[in-house]
Design a protein around this motif. Sequence first.
Motif, mmCIF file in Angstrom:
data_model
loop_
_atom_site.group_PDB
_atom_site.id
_atom_site.type_symbol
_atom_site.label_atom_id
_atom_site.label_comp_id
_atom_site.label_asym_id
_atom_site.label_seq_id
_atom_site.Cartn_x
_atom_site.Cartn_y
_atom_site.Cartn_z
ATOM 1 N N UNK A 94 39.833 46.729 35.634
ATOM 2 C CA UNK A 94 39.874 45.229 35.170
ATOM 3 C C UNK A 94 41.242 44.620 35.808
ATOM 4 N N UNK A 95 41.178 43.514 36.156
ATOM 5 C CA UNK A 95 42.565 42.991 36.829
ATOM 6 C C UNK A 95 42.770 41.691 35.937
ATOM 7 N N UNK A 96 44.104 41.494 35.717
ATOM 8 C CA UNK A 96 44.687 40.608 34.998
ATOM 9 C C UNK A 96 46.004 40.145 35.748
ATOM 10 N N UNK A 97 46.457 38.835 35.360
ATOM 11 C CA UNK A 97 47.608 38.378 35.908
ATOM 12 C C UNK A 97 48.776 39.330 34.993
ATOM 13 N N UNK A 98 49.859 39.534 35.619
ATOM 14 C CA UNK A 98 50.858 40.204 34.772
ATOM 15 C C UNK A 98 51.514 39.605 33.623
ATOM 16 N N UNK A 99 51.363 38.303 33.552
ATOM 17 C CA UNK A 99 51.902 37.462 32.748
ATOM 18 C C UNK A 99 51.111 37.460 31.476
ATOM 19 N N UNK A 100 49.751 37.909 31.579
ATOM 20 C CA UNK A 100 48.890 37.886 30.561
ATOM 21 C C UNK A 100 49.053 38.886 29.434
ATOM 22 N N UNK A 101 50.099 39.062 28.528
ATOM 23 C CA UNK A 101 50.449 39.819 27.812
ATOM 24 C C UNK A 101 49.464 40.346 26.738
#
Length: 283
Positions: A94-101
């Motif tokens: 899975x890939x997320x943006x680092x800001x998506x806590x």
Amino acid sequence: MTPERLDVEHALPRMQALASQLWSPQSRHHPGQLAWSAAYGEPHVLDLGPAFLLDTAWAWLESRDWLEVCGTDAAAVEAVVAAALAVADDEVTASTLETEDVTVAALTRAGFVEVDAPWFTHHHLDLADLPPVVLPEGYAVRAVRPGEAEQRAAVHRAAWSPTSRVTTAAYERLMTVAPYRTETDHVVVSESGEWVASCCVWLDPATGVALVEPVGCVEEHGGRGLAAAASVSALTAARDLGATEGLVCPRGDDDHPGPARLYRRIGFVPGARTRTYRWRRDG
Ligand SMILES: CC(C)(COP(=O)(O)OP(=O)(O)OC[C@H]1O[C@@H](n2cnc3c(N)ncnc32)[C@H](O)[C@@H]1OP(=O)(O)O)[C@@H](O)C(=O)NCCC(=O)NCCS
């Protein structure tokens, strides 16, 4: 809280609506990126997996081993992630943006661990600061016209790879998927009529954010500013249609730095980066 399972074809409008509603520079998903990911190839070739939806979150198995997640309500995000993992392969990335806590926390609770992988940096541009289109002599830039899917798919393949899954049939279908519009899909044409560079921009009218995806220039015409010209031209058209902000998500790691340089030259400013997580069943 039982998420609804749908084929992505049917889920896409709802997925896009939630992504748009939750949009901020700290979030990963843009309706145009979802359209591109769901339709850049023919369905039988892409082999896309199902999506799991609640009102405030969704999880999509873009393939059985690749998970995309959207939502800011912790319980809802956990529920859609669990529903997706129940039918996924034994190993899922899975890939997320680092800001998506919230997403990162839900993935961690589900057993995902961060792994080293190529990463992407979201770049932003206030479209009031868009530079003028600069084209070298001998080239023209214009919007794609309805009925030009064959040439449009061909110029994409010529820049990216002859084995790209962007076929004529795929592009014909892509052109019917919202928020695609020919007015913001631009190509650079040489004096002899050859299509040599392209940039598709996706305008989300609800947020005013115009996503650049994808950009290409054939190698023989590279290094002359043609990809930049196609991008600025398509973004200018998006601004004329109401866009206020540009977004592009090039590689951030050192293996493929050219595209980020190209967008920064246009004026894009780097923001948050992606992070990659991996999960193994019982692992
Ligand atoms: C990446 C890609 C789009 C670049 O296309 P391009 O038309 O060559 O891009 P540009 O000409 O605008 O910029 C490329 C280089 O030429 C230089 N350049 C641009 N105009 C120039 C000019 N008039 N004179 C001299 N050099 C120039 C730029 O400074 C840039 O150099 P840099 O990479 O060292 O910063 C193209 O190589 C491609 O299609 N690659 C495969 C697909 C891909 O990776 N797409 C982007 C994914 S986000």
